[in-house]
Design an enzyme around this catalytic site. Structure first.
Site, PDB file in Angstrom:
ATOM      1  N   ARG A  47       0.863  -1.172   0.000  1.00  0.00           N
ATOM      2  CA  ARG A  47       0.000   0.000   0.000  1.00  0.00           C
ATOM      3  C   ARG A  47       0.902   1.225   0.000  1.00  0.00           C
ATOM      4  O   ARG A  47       2.023   1.190   0.498  1.00  0.00           O
ATOM      5  CB  ARG A  47      -0.905   0.028   1.232  1.00  0.00           C
ATOM      6  N   LYS A  87      -2.755  -2.290   7.723  1.00  0.00           N
ATOM      7  CA  LYS A  87      -3.980  -1.796   8.339  1.00  0.00           C
ATOM      8  C   LYS A  87      -4.232  -2.483   9.675  1.00  0.00           C
ATOM      9  O   LYS A  87      -3.993  -3.681   9.818  1.00  0.00           O
ATOM     10  CB  LYS A  87      -5.172  -2.038   7.403  1.00  0.00           C
ATOM     11  N   TYR A 141     -10.089 -10.284  -6.912  1.00  0.00           N
ATOM     12  CA  TYR A 141      -9.186 -10.628  -8.012  1.00  0.00           C
ATOM     13  C   TYR A 141      -9.612 -11.889  -8.758  1.00  0.00           C
ATOM     14  O   TYR A 141      -8.829 -12.453  -9.519  1.00  0.00           O
ATOM     15  CB  TYR A 141      -7.760 -10.793  -7.485  1.00  0.00           C
ATOM     16  N   HIS A 150      -2.046   2.091  -6.044  1.00  0.00           N
ATOM     17  CA  HIS A 150      -2.820   0.884  -5.771  1.00  0.00           C
ATOM     18  C   HIS A 150      -2.999   0.032  -7.028  1.00  0.00           C
ATOM     19  O   HIS A 150      -3.248  -1.170  -6.926  1.00  0.00           O
ATOM     20  CB  HIS A 150      -4.189   1.250  -5.184  1.00  0.00           C
ATOM     21  N   ARG A 187      -0.460  -2.526  -6.843  1.00  0.00           N
ATOM     22  CA  ARG A 187      -0.844  -3.554  -5.871  1.00  0.00           C
ATOM     23  C   ARG A 187      -1.818  -4.534  -6.523  1.00  0.00           C
ATOM     24  O   ARG A 187      -1.703  -5.756  -6.342  1.00  0.00           O
ATOM     25  CB  ARG A 187      -1.468  -2.892  -4.645  1.00  0.00           C
ATOM     26  N   HIS A 247      -4.522  -8.989   3.711  1.00  0.00           N
ATOM     27  CA  HIS A 247      -5.977  -8.882   3.862  1.00  0.00           C
ATOM     28  C   HIS A 247      -6.436  -9.697   5.065  1.00  0.00           C
ATOM     29  O   HIS A 247      -6.092 -10.874   5.188  1.00  0.00           O
ATOM     30  CB  HIS A 247      -6.700  -9.395   2.610  1.00  0.00           C
TER      31      HIS A 247
END
Length: 312
Positions: free
Chosen positions: A157, A181, A291, A256, A259, A282
């Site tokens: 990120r 995150k 994806y 992004h 990414r 994630h």
């Protein structure tokens, strides 16, 4: 004296910071979302107490949100933005319940499903053109090449790449840890090309700033956002845009996008989705399943190859 919703909102924001260790950006967003709700309650109720939060006032509030427009554009609030407001409210209600403050049950707040957004990623030739566009030999060009290589190689990120320090990178092992995150730490790996680009850039650095990616120190300017030479997220965004334009890529390319390209490349080459989930950091597999356009394309190829073929 009982506390009103304004006081309780401030206590909740302090709770997010001191006990849940949420980022300042998250706290700012929650402050914005909850301020709008508390103002609405204050305007539509005789008082501004937790007991004023009812299903009727929440219903009216969500109608109010649906009719709001974005400043300067006049466009209505997106469904995703409205859902962020609802999520903030639901979490605030959970906090009130945890502290034995009578109010509406958080479970009564439904969160709508966000519309699926198409994933923009670069094709093989586009990623080659993008990275090759940073072809200069000066320190800024070497830095930009290293940024592009690292974004694609590790699927970082933009906030993660900005936060990296020189000492956190182990070029010999070609791996390092990042804090993503929610404060989650994960190991990321870099390619031979990224390793080489980083070595060339770092060998040309003459400053002592600890940040991995910095402004040109010869200009004598400090970054007002970071307090040092460290590049900001906006700086990284501009760099990526610059080379996408130079490479003649017509897509809207941002950090992004690389990414997305990282994840797409892994799946296209046979990686399982759980491994991709871990490498992206994630928390939920459903986030990674965006994806599936890659696996869907694979199924299409299988269908085209085998369906309707008569045995001879």
């Amino acid at each position: 004296m009982a506390k009103d919703l304004y006081d309780l909102k401030m206590e909740y924001l302090e709770y997010l910071e001191s006990e849940l260790h949420r980022s300042q950006k998250t706290i700012q967003n929650y402050d914005h979302y909850l301020e709008r709700f508390v103002d609405f309650v204050d305007t539509h109720c005789q008082s501004c107490d937790p007991g004023d939060i009812t299903m009727d006032i929440v219903r009216k509030y969500r109608v109010f949100l649906n009719r709001q427009t974005v400043p300067h554009t006049g466009e209505p609030l997106s469904i995703a933005t409205q859902n962020y407001h609802a999520i903030a409210l639901r979490n605030f209600l959970k906090y009130l319940a945890k502290n034995d403050i009578p109010t509406l049950s958080a479970e009564k707040i439904d969160i709508g499903k966000n519309p699926e957004q198409p994933v923009t990623f670069l094709e093989d030739d586009e990623i080659i053109r993008l990275i090759s566009a940073a072809d200069g030999s000066d320190v800024s060009s070497l830095r930009d090449r290293a940024i592009l290589e690292l974004l694609f190689s590790a699927g970082l990120r933009v906030s993660e790449i900005v936060a990296l320090d020189r000492e956190s990178i182990n070029l010999d092992r070609q791996e390092f840890s990042v804090r993503g995150k929610g404060g989650a730490v994960r190991i990321v790996f870099i390619s031979d090309a990224a390793k080489k680009a980083l070595e060339l850039y770092l060998n040309r650095r003459t400053d002592i700033d600890p940040a991995l990616f910095v402004r040109d120190s010869r200009r004598g300017r400090k970054d007002t956002e970071s307090g040092g030479l460290r590049l900001t997220t906006r700086s990284i965004q501009r760099i990526v845009k610059k080379y996408a334009t130079k490479a003649g890529i017509v897509k809207n390319v941002h950090p992004h996008t690389l990414r997305h390209t990282f994840a797409t490349d892994l799946l296209h080459n046979g990686a399982d989705i759980r491994s991709v989930q871990a490498m992206l950091g994630h928390a939920n597999i459903t986030t990674t399943q965006v994806y599936t356009h890659v696996t869907n394309k694979g199924l299409k190829d299988v269908h085209k190859k085998f369906h309707g073929k008569k045995n001879t």
